[in-house]
Design a protein around this motif. Structure first.
Motif, PDB file in Angstrom:
ATOM      1  N   TYR A 130     -33.527 -27.145   2.584  1.00 33.77           N
ATOM      2  CA  TYR A 130     -32.232 -26.594   2.972  1.00 33.77           C
ATOM      3  C   TYR A 130     -31.460 -27.491   3.933  1.00 33.77           C
ATOM      4  N   GLY A 131     -32.121 -28.500   4.483  1.00 30.98           N
ATOM      5  CA  GLY A 131     -31.422 -29.467   5.322  1.00 30.98           C
ATOM      6  C   GLY A 131     -31.082 -28.898   6.689  1.00 30.98           C
ATOM      7  N   PRO A 132     -30.365 -29.675   7.485  1.00 33.81           N
ATOM      8  CA  PRO A 132     -30.002 -29.164   8.806  1.00 33.81           C
ATOM      9  C   PRO A 132     -29.094 -27.942   8.745  1.00 33.81           C
ATOM     10  N   ALA A 133     -28.306 -27.819   7.677  1.00 36.09           N
ATOM     11  CA  ALA A 133     -27.450 -26.641   7.484  1.00 36.09           C
ATOM     12  C   ALA A 133     -26.631 -26.335   8.727  1.00 36.09           C
ATOM     13  N   HIS A 134     -25.842 -27.317   9.128  1.00 40.30           N
ATOM     14  CA  HIS A 134     -25.009 -27.162  10.321  1.00 40.30           C
ATOM     15  C   HIS A 134     -23.783 -26.297  10.038  1.00 40.30           C
ATOM     16  N   ASN A 135     -23.161 -25.852  11.112  1.00 35.24           N
ATOM     17  CA  ASN A 135     -21.891 -25.149  11.004  1.00 35.24           C
ATOM     18  C   ASN A 135     -20.816 -26.140  10.584  1.00 35.24           C
ATOM     19  N   TRP A 136     -20.080 -25.800   9.547  1.00 37.13           N
ATOM     20  CA  TRP A 136     -19.016 -26.689   9.050  1.00 37.13           C
ATOM     21  C   TRP A 136     -17.751 -26.448   9.875  1.00 37.13           C
ATOM     22  N   LEU A 137     -17.436 -27.394  10.741  1.00 38.12           N
ATOM     23  CA  LEU A 137     -16.206 -27.328  11.524  1.00 38.12           C
ATOM     24  C   LEU A 137     -15.110 -27.981  10.703  1.00 38.12           C
ATOM     25  N   ALA A 138     -14.624 -27.238   9.743  1.00 32.25           N
ATOM     26  CA  ALA A 138     -13.714 -27.801   8.751  1.00 32.25           C
ATOM     27  C   ALA A 138     -12.329 -28.021   9.326  1.00 32.25           C
ATOM     28  N   ALA A 139     -11.676 -29.055   8.804  1.00 29.03           N
ATOM     29  CA  ALA A 139     -10.296 -29.322   9.169  1.00 29.03           C
ATOM     30  C   ALA A 139      -9.387 -28.292   8.516  1.00 29.03           C
ATOM     31  N   ARG A 140      -8.175 -28.205   9.001  1.00 26.95           N
ATOM     32  CA  ARG A 140      -7.193 -27.359   8.332  1.00 26.95           C
ATOM     33  C   ARG A 140      -6.986 -27.865   6.914  1.00 26.95           C
ATOM     34  N   GLN A 141      -6.661 -26.975   6.020  1.00 29.81           N
ATOM     35  CA  GLN A 141      -6.467 -27.345   4.622  1.00 29.81           C
ATOM     36  C   GLN A 141      -5.419 -28.449   4.502  1.00 29.81           C
ATOM     37  N   GLY A 142      -5.779 -29.514   3.819  1.00 29.14           N
ATOM     38  CA  GLY A 142      -4.817 -30.575   3.553  1.00 29.14           C
ATOM     39  C   GLY A 142      -4.769 -31.675   4.589  1.00 29.14           C
ATOM     40  N   THR A 143      -5.553 -31.557   5.671  1.00 25.54           N
ATOM     41  CA  THR A 143      -5.540 -32.618   6.683  1.00 25.54           C
ATOM     42  C   THR A 143      -6.603 -33.658   6.363  1.00 25.54           C
ATOM     43  N   PRO A 144      -6.429 -34.886   6.848  1.00 24.35           N
ATOM     44  CA  PRO A 144      -7.420 -35.932   6.555  1.00 24.35           C
ATOM     45  C   PRO A 144      -8.791 -35.599   7.138  1.00 24.35           C
ATOM     46  N   LEU A 145      -9.822 -36.230   6.593  1.00 23.38           N
ATOM     47  CA  LEU A 145     -11.175 -35.964   7.060  1.00 23.38           C
ATOM     48  C   LEU A 145     -11.413 -36.440   8.481  1.00 23.38           C
ATOM     49  N   ALA A 146     -10.511 -37.233   9.035  1.00 22.45           N
ATOM     50  CA  ALA A 146     -10.628 -37.626  10.436  1.00 22.45           C
ATOM     51  C   ALA A 146     -10.592 -36.395  11.345  1.00 22.45           C
ATOM     52  N   ASN A 147     -10.113 -35.269  10.821  1.00 24.69           N
ATOM     53  CA  ASN A 147     -10.046 -34.032  11.592  1.00 24.69           C
ATOM     54  C   ASN A 147     -11.238 -33.119  11.342  1.00 24.69           C
ATOM     55  N   ASP A 148     -12.316 -33.646  10.772  1.00 25.40           N
ATOM     56  CA  ASP A 148     -13.534 -32.874  10.550  1.00 25.40           C
ATOM     57  C   ASP A 148     -14.476 -33.145  11.728  1.00 25.40           C
ATOM     58  N   PHE A 149     -14.926 -32.059  12.380  1.00 24.72           N
ATOM     59  CA  PHE A 149     -15.705 -32.203  13.602  1.00 24.72           C
ATOM     60  C   PHE A 149     -17.129 -31.677  13.458  1.00 24.72           C
ATOM     61  N   THR A 150     -17.613 -31.577  12.235  1.00 24.17           N
ATOM     62  CA  THR A 150     -18.963 -31.088  11.977  1.00 24.17           C
ATOM     63  C   THR A 150     -20.002 -31.999  12.634  1.00 24.17           C
ATOM     64  N   PHE A 151     -21.070 -31.391  13.145  1.00 24.98           N
ATOM     65  CA  PHE A 151     -22.167 -32.164  13.736  1.00 24.98           C
ATOM     66  C   PHE A 151     -22.869 -32.965  12.646  1.00 24.98           C
ATOM     67  N   VAL A 152     -22.935 -34.274  12.833  1.00 26.60           N
ATOM     68  CA  VAL A 152     -23.627 -35.168  11.901  1.00 26.60           C
ATOM     69  C   VAL A 152     -24.477 -36.120  12.722  1.00 26.60           C
ATOM     70  N   SER A 153     -25.772 -36.120  12.495  1.00 27.84           N
ATOM     71  CA  SER A 153     -26.656 -37.001  13.262  1.00 27.84           C
ATOM     72  C   SER A 153     -26.789 -38.359  12.585  1.00 27.84           C
ATOM     73  N   PRO A 154     -27.098 -39.417  13.358  1.00 26.86           N
ATOM     74  CA  PRO A 154     -27.394 -40.713  12.732  1.00 26.86           C
ATOM     75  C   PRO A 154     -28.564 -40.629  11.762  1.00 26.86           C
ATOM     76  N   ALA A 155     -29.485 -39.717  12.028  1.00 23.97           N
ATOM     77  CA  ALA A 155     -30.612 -39.539  11.105  1.00 23.97           C
ATOM     78  C   ALA A 155     -30.130 -39.068   9.739  1.00 23.97           C
ATOM     79  N   TRP A 156     -29.118 -38.193   9.744  1.00 22.54           N
ATOM     80  CA  TRP A 156     -28.614 -37.684   8.469  1.00 22.54           C
ATOM     81  C   TRP A 156     -27.916 -38.777   7.674  1.00 22.54           C
ATOM     82  N   THR A 157     -27.054 -39.551   8.308  1.00 22.33           N
ATOM     83  CA  THR A 157     -26.340 -40.600   7.572  1.00 22.33           C
ATOM     84  C   THR A 157     -27.304 -41.681   7.103  1.00 22.33           C
ATOM     85  N   ALA A 158     -28.356 -41.937   7.895  1.00 18.82           N
ATOM     86  CA  ALA A 158     -29.364 -42.904   7.461  1.00 18.82           C
ATOM     87  C   ALA A 158     -30.097 -42.394   6.221  1.00 18.82           C
TER      88      ALA A 158
END
Length: 558
Positions: free
Chosen positions: A257-285
């Motif tokens: 099921y993975g870390p299953a973090h809370n998705w701090l989603a951006a407002r609809q239609g905004t760039p992903l630079a406005n996404d503030f979801t917790f992402v660890s370096p372990a996950w991207t690795a």
């Protein structure tokens, strides 16, 4: 950061959660407490996201060594070739000609979510949302989600009628030139033989390497093979399950099921630079290692990614993957690979833009792609879905190709591996049209204008079904060498086709030497008049849906 340091850091992240769930300077994990309690499925939404992530890392620790080995290869290959892991280097990328010539591909969404076959391929997430139809359906059909969770569908995913050779023959009959199955969707279940997870189709459910078998069958038919990974979105996909009693909270399933973090989603239609979801370096690795594993095992000509690779915490490892994949693809063949991306995830010169369920209003100088589905409600198979007509698919393909793009058309097989009959019928009808008119599609390039006529597409993602019906006044143009193709999107009741852009009063008008209607043996009479090229048509059209004219000019390249 030097690659050895990166690998060491990655190993630390994955080895950090040791026995008893205790870290130096970090309190015992809430998950460890939950395991010791009488209710390991109790809600954990209030838990610190670092602790949540460490529980997932601990559950995945058995694969630390092979993961680190892949990452070491990635960093080595990312610096051994024409590309480096930075956008200044990657923007020198050029789309290979085979992809520009192919025009039409098949996308496949097939996974555990095809077992419940309800709602959409987002059933794994929505079944844990108490306000959703999927949750209500799940309670009524399977019971509470703390007793019967998504994992419990895996034994029901048997794929007993999966025939990759039959699939490949159908895709070839449909006129497709490449095939892109989903290797892993947001749900976290790998449809390939991953050496970094226990939760794979090779080890559970079908007990076969679906991606490997498809790759062999597709290539045996002379088609190109790609793979799609939505793994990165798994970081947050099942986070809703932490808000209620569910098996998402149980630490024994954290590896799936993975870390299953809370998705701090951006407002609809905004760039992903406005996404503030917790992402660890372990996950991207881990995402980088799994994506690179697909490249090493299956040598895909295309790697398709969904939108979340543009999330700010992912982009650094995205450059590492891109350089690795491009350099590695050149070792496997005579052309660089293709990466499909959405929105603003990748610098636009560095890969191929993909519009989900959408089109463009004009020619895009940089090559692009639309992905859409034959089905209207879901990408994966669900009961009682509705389907696009072959006419819709053909006309959409024609419009996209005229604007310098490709169409990647998705299908959703049933959980047993059969493809719905309605889908097969659409694919075969599209293939029949391409058998007659493919000359005007494959290997072509845009003309000086994409077309003419009253019908304009509703441009942008998620608008492909908003375009009104085409008429006999709508034409789309493509070129190949000295030949112009004018594709008429309706059959005129008058028996005459009129192409205004080729009239003698048009700017830089060129004299037409010959006109042929593809699929017809009739000798066509035509006249170039000030208001357009007027073509007298045979009594019956040679095909359905759209009608392609081969036009050659008098000694002048169109």
């Amino acid at each position: 950061m030097p690659s050895k340091v990166i690998v060491a850091a990655t190993q630390w992240y994955f080895a950090a959660a040791l026995s008893c769930g205790v870290l130096v300077g970090v309190p015992p994990l809430a998950f460890a407490q939950a395991s010791a309690s009488s209710n390991p499925t109790a809600p954990t939404a209030a838990q610190d996201p670092k602790e949540v992530d460490q529980a997932w890392q601990k559950a995945s620790a058995k694969y630390d060594a092979p993961r680190a080995a892949i990452l070491e290869k990635v960093d080595r290959a990312a610096h051994e070739g024409p590309f480096r892991p930075d956008w200044e280097s990657l923007k020198k990328y050029e789309v290979p000609d085979w992809y520009k010539d192919a025009k039409f591909g098949i996308f496949i969404h097939w996974g555990v979510y095809s077992v419940p076959a309800f709602g959409s391929e987002w059933y794994p997430r929505d079944m844990y949302r108490e306000d959703s139809d999927e949750h209500k359906h799940h309670l009524a059909t399977y019971g509470p989600v703390d007793k019967f969770g998504y994992k419990d569908f895996i034994p029901m995913f048997k794929a007993e009628h999966f025939d990759p050779s039959a699939w490949a023959r159908l895709f070839k009959e449909a006129g497709a030139k490449y095939v892109v199955p989903v290797a892993e969707h947001h749900d976290g279940f790998a449809m390939y033989d991953s050496g970094l997870s226990d939760w794979t189709a090779a080890k559970m459910g079908p007990h076969c390497d679906v991606i490997g078998e498809l790759a062999r069958a597709v290539r045996a038919e002379g088609l190109r093979f790609g793979a799609s990974s939505h793994r990165v979105e798994h970081n947050f996909f099942l986070g809703v399950g932490r808000q209620i009693p569910s098996d998402i909270n149980d630490p024994q399933y954290a590896a799936f099921y993975g870390p299953a973090h809370n998705w701090l989603a951006a407002r609809q239609g905004t760039p992903l630079a406005n996404d503030f979801t917790f992402v660890s370096p372990a996950w991207t690795a881990d995402w980088l290692a799994r994506s690179s594993e697909i490249v090493e095992k299956y040598h895909p000509d295309i790697m398709y990614f969904d939108w979340w690779i543009g999330q700010p915490s992912v982009r650094a490892d995205l450059t590492r993957f891109t350089a690795f994949y491009y350099n590695t693809s050149l070792k496997y063949g005579d052309h660089v690979g293709v990466i499909n991306y959405k929105d603003f995830a990748i610098q636009e010169h560095s890969a191929v833009l993909d519009l989900e369920r959408g089109q463009l209003g004009d020619i895009r100088p940089l090559y692009w792609q639309t992905d859409t589905s034959v089905s209207n409600k879901s990408w994966g198979y669900i009961q009682n879905d509705t389907f696009k007509t072959p006419q819709f698919v053909v006309q959409q393909l024609v419009d996209i190709v005229s604007k310098n793009g490709n169409l990647l058309l998705n299908i959703g097989p049933r959980s047993d591996g059969t493809i719905p009959e309605e889908v097969q019928s659409v694919l075969r009808d599209v293939g029949a049209w391409l058998k007659i008119n493919g000359e005007a599609i494959y290997g072509t390039r845009p003309w000086k204008m994409y077309g003419e006529g009253p019908t304009k597409v509703a441009a942008g993602s998620f608008h492909d079904t908003d375009t009104v019906g085409y008429t006999a006044e709508d034409f789309r143009f493509t070129t190949k060498g000295n030949t112009l193709y004018a594709i008429e999107l309706g059959w005129p009741a008058s028996g005459e086709a009129v192409i205004h852009s080729l009239g003698t009063s048009a700017a830089k008008a060129q004299k037409v030497a010959s006109v042929v209607l593809l699929g017809s043996e009739a000798k066509l009479a035509f006249q170039q008049q000030p208001d357009g090229l007027r073509i007298q048509l045979p009594a019956q059209p040679p095909a359905k849906y759209a009608y392609a004219f081969r036009i050659v000019f008098d000694g002048v390249t169109p």
